[in-house]
Design a protein around this motif. Structure first.
Motif, PDB file in Angstrom:
ATOM      1  N   ARG A   7       0.835  -1.203   0.000  1.00 26.58           N
ATOM      2  CA  ARG A   7       0.000   0.000   0.000  1.00 26.58           C
ATOM      3  C   ARG A   7       0.876   1.261   0.000  1.00 26.58           C
ATOM      4  O   ARG A   7       0.556   2.256  -0.673  1.00 26.58           O
ATOM      5  N   ASN A   8       1.973   1.237   0.737  1.00 26.06           N
ATOM      6  CA  ASN A   8       2.892   2.376   0.734  1.00 26.06           C
ATOM      7  C   ASN A   8       3.473   2.605  -0.650  1.00 26.06           C
ATOM      8  O   ASN A   8       3.634   3.748  -1.095  1.00 26.06           O
ATOM      9  N   PHE A   9       3.827   1.520  -1.327  1.00 22.12           N
ATOM     10  CA  PHE A   9       4.370   1.619  -2.689  1.00 22.12           C
ATOM     11  C   PHE A   9       3.342   2.259  -3.614  1.00 22.12           C
ATOM     12  O   PHE A   9       3.672   3.167  -4.400  1.00 22.12           O
ATOM     13  N   GLN A  10       2.092   1.809  -3.528  1.00 27.03           N
ATOM     14  CA  GLN A  10       1.043   2.368  -4.378  1.00 27.03           C
ATOM     15  C   GLN A  10       0.820   3.856  -4.099  1.00 27.03           C
ATOM     16  O   GLN A  10       0.701   4.659  -5.026  1.00 27.03           O
ATOM     17  N   LEU A  11       0.758   4.209  -2.808  1.00 25.68           N
ATOM     18  CA  LEU A  11       0.502   5.598  -2.437  1.00 25.68           C
ATOM     19  C   LEU A  11       1.643   6.516  -2.868  1.00 25.68           C
ATOM     20  O   LEU A  11       1.417   7.610  -3.399  1.00 25.68           O
ATOM     21  N   ALA A  12       2.889   6.069  -2.651  1.00 25.33           N
ATOM     22  CA  ALA A  12       4.044   6.884  -3.038  1.00 25.33           C
ATOM     23  C   ALA A  12       4.115   7.036  -4.551  1.00 25.33           C
ATOM     24  O   ALA A  12       4.431   8.125  -5.060  1.00 25.33           O
ATOM     25  N   PHE A  13       3.809   5.966  -5.281  1.00 22.92           N
ATOM     26  CA  PHE A  13       3.860   6.026  -6.749  1.00 22.92           C
ATOM     27  C   PHE A  13       2.782   6.965  -7.282  1.00 22.92           C
ATOM     28  O   PHE A  13       2.995   7.660  -8.278  1.00 22.92           O
ATOM     29  N   GLY A  14       1.628   7.003  -6.608  1.00 21.46           N
ATOM     30  CA  GLY A  14       0.574   7.920  -7.031  1.00 21.46           C
ATOM     31  C   GLY A  14       0.873   9.362  -6.657  1.00 21.46           C
ATOM     32  O   GLY A  14       0.457  10.297  -7.356  1.00 21.46           O
ATOM     33  N   SER A  15       1.595   9.580  -5.546  1.00 17.48           N
ATOM     34  CA  SER A  15       1.909  10.935  -5.093  1.00 17.48           C
ATOM     35  C   SER A  15       3.025  11.569  -5.919  1.00 17.48           C
ATOM     36  O   SER A  15       3.083  12.802  -6.032  1.00 17.48           O
ATOM     37  N   PHE A  16       3.906  10.743  -6.476  1.00 21.74           N
ATOM     38  CA  PHE A  16       5.065  11.253  -7.207  1.00 21.74           C
ATOM     39  C   PHE A  16       4.677  12.205  -8.347  1.00 21.74           C
ATOM     40  O   PHE A  16       5.185  13.328  -8.420  1.00 21.74           O
ATOM     41  N   PRO A  17       3.768  11.814  -9.271  1.00 23.30           N
ATOM     42  CA  PRO A  17       3.420  12.740 -10.352  1.00 23.30           C
ATOM     43  C   PRO A  17       2.710  14.000  -9.858  1.00 23.30           C
ATOM     44  O   PRO A  17       2.815  15.060 -10.486  1.00 23.30           O
ATOM     45  N   VAL A  18       1.999  13.903  -8.716  1.00 27.06           N
ATOM     46  CA  VAL A  18       1.327  15.086  -8.166  1.00 27.06           C
ATOM     47  C   VAL A  18       2.353  16.136  -7.757  1.00 27.06           C
ATOM     48  O   VAL A  18       2.218  17.327  -8.082  1.00 27.06           O
ATOM     49  N   TYR A  19       3.422  15.709  -7.070  1.00 28.52           N
ATOM     50  CA  TYR A  19       4.460  16.657  -6.658  1.00 28.52           C
ATOM     51  C   TYR A  19       5.273  17.150  -7.847  1.00 28.52           C
ATOM     52  O   TYR A  19       5.757  18.296  -7.843  1.00 28.52           O
ATOM     53  N   ILE A  20       5.424  16.329  -8.870  1.00 29.47           N
ATOM     54  CA  ILE A  20       6.105  16.781 -10.089  1.00 29.47           C
ATOM     55  C   ILE A  20       5.340  17.948 -10.712  1.00 29.47           C
ATOM     56  O   ILE A  20       5.937  18.946 -11.161  1.00 29.47           O
ATOM     57  N   LEU A  21       3.999  17.842 -10.718  1.00 26.54           N
ATOM     58  CA  LEU A  21       3.176  18.924 -11.258  1.00 26.54           C
ATOM     59  C   LEU A  21       3.349  20.204 -10.433  1.00 26.54           C
ATOM     60  O   LEU A  21       3.428  21.311 -10.994  1.00 26.54           O
ATOM     61  N   PHE A  22       3.400  20.066  -9.111  1.00 24.71           N
ATOM     62  CA  PHE A  22       3.611  21.231  -8.254  1.00 24.71           C
ATOM     63  C   PHE A  22       4.969  21.886  -8.536  1.00 24.71           C
ATOM     64  O   PHE A  22       5.097  23.119  -8.579  1.00 24.71           O
ATOM     65  N   ILE A  23       6.007  21.052  -8.718  1.00 21.83           N
ATOM     66  CA  ILE A  23       7.351  21.577  -8.995  1.00 21.83           C
ATOM     67  C   ILE A  23       7.382  22.318 -10.322  1.00 21.83           C
ATOM     68  O   ILE A  23       7.940  23.421 -10.434  1.00 21.83           O
ATOM     69  N   LEU A  24       6.753  21.735 -11.337  1.00 22.33           N
ATOM     70  CA  LEU A  24       6.738  22.368 -12.657  1.00 22.33           C
ATOM     71  C   LEU A  24       5.939  23.668 -12.635  1.00 22.33           C
ATOM     72  O   LEU A  24       6.315  24.645 -13.294  1.00 22.33           O
ATOM     73  N   SER A  25       4.849  23.686 -11.885  1.00 23.01           N
ATOM     74  CA  SER A  25       4.014  24.895 -11.853  1.00 23.01           C
ATOM     75  C   SER A  25       4.709  26.057 -11.151  1.00 23.01           C
ATOM     76  O   SER A  25       4.463  27.220 -11.464  1.00 23.01           O
ATOM     77  N   SER A  26       5.597  25.735 -10.190  1.00 21.78           N
ATOM     78  CA  SER A  26       6.317  26.794  -9.467  1.00 21.78           C
ATOM     79  C   SER A  26       7.703  27.049 -10.052  1.00 21.78           C
ATOM     80  O   SER A  26       8.461  27.864  -9.508  1.00 21.78           O
ATOM     81  N   HIS A  27       8.045  26.331 -11.134  1.00 24.21           N
ATOM     82  CA  HIS A  27       9.357  26.465 -11.791  1.00 24.21           C
ATOM     83  C   HIS A  27      10.516  26.223 -10.812  1.00 24.21           C
ATOM     84  O   HIS A  27      11.554  26.886 -10.874  1.00 24.21           O
ATOM     85  N   GLY A  28      10.319  25.302  -9.887  1.00 25.26           N
ATOM     86  CA  GLY A  28      11.372  24.935  -8.953  1.00 25.26           C
ATOM     87  C   GLY A  28      11.539  25.885  -7.792  1.00 25.26           C
ATOM     88  O   GLY A  28      12.502  25.764  -7.028  1.00 25.26           O
ATOM     89  N   GLY A  29      10.631  26.856  -7.637  1.00 30.64           N
ATOM     90  CA  GLY A  29      10.741  27.777  -6.507  1.00 30.64           C
ATOM     91  C   GLY A  29      11.613  28.984  -6.820  1.00 30.64           C
ATOM     92  O   GLY A  29      11.885  29.313  -7.984  1.00 30.64           O
ATOM     93  N   GLU A  30      12.091  29.625  -5.758  1.00 34.58           N
ATOM     94  CA  GLU A  30      12.832  30.881  -5.907  1.00 34.58           C
ATOM     95  C   GLU A  30      14.185  30.693  -6.589  1.00 34.58           C
ATOM     96  O   GLU A  30      14.679  31.599  -7.267  1.00 34.58           O
ATOM     97  N   VAL A  31      14.816  29.545  -6.393  1.00 29.50           N
ATOM     98  CA  VAL A  31      16.190  29.361  -6.897  1.00 29.50           C
ATOM     99  C   VAL A  31      16.264  28.321  -8.010  1.00 29.50           C
ATOM    100  O   VAL A  31      17.314  27.748  -8.264  1.00 29.50           O
ATOM    101  N   GLY A  32      15.145  28.051  -8.650  1.00 22.98           N
ATOM    102  CA  GLY A  32      15.163  27.112  -9.762  1.00 22.98           C
ATOM    103  C   GLY A  32      15.035  25.661  -9.304  1.00 22.98           C
ATOM    104  O   GLY A  32      14.949  25.361  -8.112  1.00 22.98           O
ATOM    105  N   TYR A  33      15.055  24.802 -10.314  1.00 26.52           N
ATOM    106  CA  TYR A  33      14.855  23.381 -10.031  1.00 26.52           C
ATOM    107  C   TYR A  33      16.007  22.817  -9.194  1.00 26.52           C
ATOM    108  O   TYR A  33      17.164  22.892  -9.581  1.00 26.52           O
ATOM    109  N   PHE A  34      15.640  22.282  -8.036  1.00 22.68           N
ATOM    110  CA  PHE A  34      16.575  21.647  -7.088  1.00 22.68           C
ATOM    111  C   PHE A  34      17.729  22.582  -6.717  1.00 22.68           C
ATOM    112  O   PHE A  34      18.840  22.138  -6.456  1.00 22.68           O
ATOM    113  N   GLY A  35      17.419  23.845  -6.659  1.00 22.91           N
ATOM    114  CA  GLY A  35      18.409  24.801  -6.183  1.00 22.91           C
ATOM    115  C   GLY A  35      18.309  24.965  -4.672  1.00 22.91           C
ATOM    116  O   GLY A  35      17.252  24.771  -4.072  1.00 22.91           O
ATOM    117  N   GLY A  36      19.410  25.338  -4.039  1.00 21.45           N
ATOM    118  CA  GLY A  36      19.412  25.558  -2.601  1.00 21.45           C
ATOM    119  C   GLY A  36      19.467  24.299  -1.768  1.00 21.45           C
ATOM    120  O   GLY A  36      19.260  24.347  -0.548  1.00 21.45           O
TER     121      GLY A  36
END
Length: 391
Positions: free
Chosen positions: A257-286
């Motif tokens: 169940r943890n594997f399923q939940l984490a696999f489903g959450s992964f694309p959701v957070y990817i969308l959040f990262i793309l929508s914010s352009h990685g935050g103030e310092v870019g993708y995976f900056g800081g």
């Protein structure tokens, strides 16, 4: 001759009476032995049941302490990272990396403990992904909760948000009674009410120091509605996950169940990262080693929450979160000279006693969970018609 025959008959009658007496004694002895065996069996069952209950309570308490410490360490480390080091990484990137860690770790545990007769590991993983619709829906709910938090904080003050957020304690208990047909004793309800009041008072510096109810150019009704919907979804999501883990017809273990939940959450957070352009310092900056440790703590928290639901219930997670607020504030005061007033100390005591009161409630247990019938389809809704099973 007549007297001889009479003496023989008397002798036979005496033998018959003695035999009946012996038989009666044997039956009485057998009855006594049977009753004694039954009493011993009942005593053994009672002792075994008591030992099992003690083990469950002990295990629940251990999981509660570990989860509480994990939440506390995560909060203090994040406070050090953003408050002292002033790191500017994106929180969605941290959560995304945490989900990747959960995916890898859960897959490793599944691989090590799988039954070789189930076929190739790759096929088993494919089956988990195909049957993960319920967990994917839960991932979408978590994503929606993130959006609602953002909307709420854009329109109401942090104080109003903090006050409303404590309602998660009561919404979780309410959904537990509705969705799982679980009945809590008055001791538990009293403990939950005390927990709510204690956490609210402990957060007093946050909501009492806020000048206004809403932020500049904010919509108070919109912000309040957003945070109330979020706490409602939080209670629903916690109980939904517990219902799937404990009553779903397709009985998967907690790592699957943890594997399923984490696999489903992964694309959701990817969308959040793309929508914010990685935050103030870019993708995976800081990022730094502290940031990666935070991601590890986040992944550990997700796994511990699942274990707390397996060996306890969703309320256990709420207790751990409330306890972590108190412990992390104490550490924040000792390490970073954070605020710790007399009201906070008294409120912290209320929180601790409420957790103990709930965990060691001596009231008779009559909780029930609605379990899906054995004949229902594996893909049916979690809220399908069901039968009650005592837990």
């Amino acid at each position: 001759f007549t007297s001889y025959i009479s003496s023989l008959m008397q002798r036979e009658q005496s033998k018959y009476k003695m035999k009946n007496i012996i038989d009666d004694d044997d039956e009485e002895k057998e009855t006594l032995v049977s009753v004694a065996d039954e009493i011993n069996d009942n005593d053994a069952k009672t002792t075994k049941s008591n030992a099992t209950n003690h083990r469950k309570i002990s295990l629940k308490f251990v999981v509660l302490i570990i989860l509480c410490l994990q939440n506390s360490c995560f909060t203090v480390l994040r406070r050090y990272s953003q408050g002292v080091l002033r790191e500017t990484y994106s929180k969605h990137e941290v959560l995304c990396v945490a989900e990747v860690i959960k995916i890898v770790f859960s897959a490793y545990v599944i691989y090590k403990h799988r039954d070789k007769s189930d076929g190739p590991f790759r096929l088993h993983i494919m089956h988990l992904l195909k049957s993960s619709k319920k967990m994917f829906m839960l991932s979408l709910i978590y994503g929606l909760m993130n959006i609602l938090s953002f909307v709420a904080l854009r329109n109401v003050s942090a104080g109003v948000f903090t006050i409303c957020a404590q309602l998660k304690i009561l919404t979780t208990a309410t959904f537990s009674t509705v969705m799982l047909n679980r009945r809590y004793s008055w001791v538990k309800w009293r403990a939950l009410a005390s927990l709510f009041i204690g956490v609210l008072l402990f957060s007093e510096p946050s909501w009492n120091s806020t000048a206004g109810a809403s932020v500049a150019d904010g919509n108070f009704m919109l912000g309040t509605s957003a945070v109330l919907i979020e706490v409602t979804l939080s209670g629903f999501a916690s109980i939904y996950f517990e219902k799937v883990v404990k009553t779903d017809t397709e009985q998967l273990n907690i790592w699957e169940r943890n594997f399923q939940l984490a696999f489903g959450s992964f694309p959701v957070y990817i969308l959040f990262i793309l929508s914010s352009h990685g935050g103030e310092v870019g993708y995976f900056g800081g990022w730094s080693i502290i940031t990666f440790i935070l991601a590890l703590f986040g992944a550990a928290g997700g796994l511990l929450v699942a274990l707390s639901i397996k060996y306890g219930d969703a309320i256990l997670k709420t207790l751990a979160t409330a306890g972590a607020i108190v412990i992390s504030s104490v550490f924040d005061h000792l390490l970073f000279d954070g605020e710790l007033t007399a009201v906070m100390v008294l409120a912290g005591g209320v929180v601790i006693f409420a957790i103990i009161d709930y965990t060691f409630d001596p009231s008779p247990k009559y909780d029930t969970i609605r379990c899906s019938t054995a004949g229902s389809a594996a893909g049916s809704s979690v809220g399908s018609p069901s039968k009650e099973t005592r837990v």
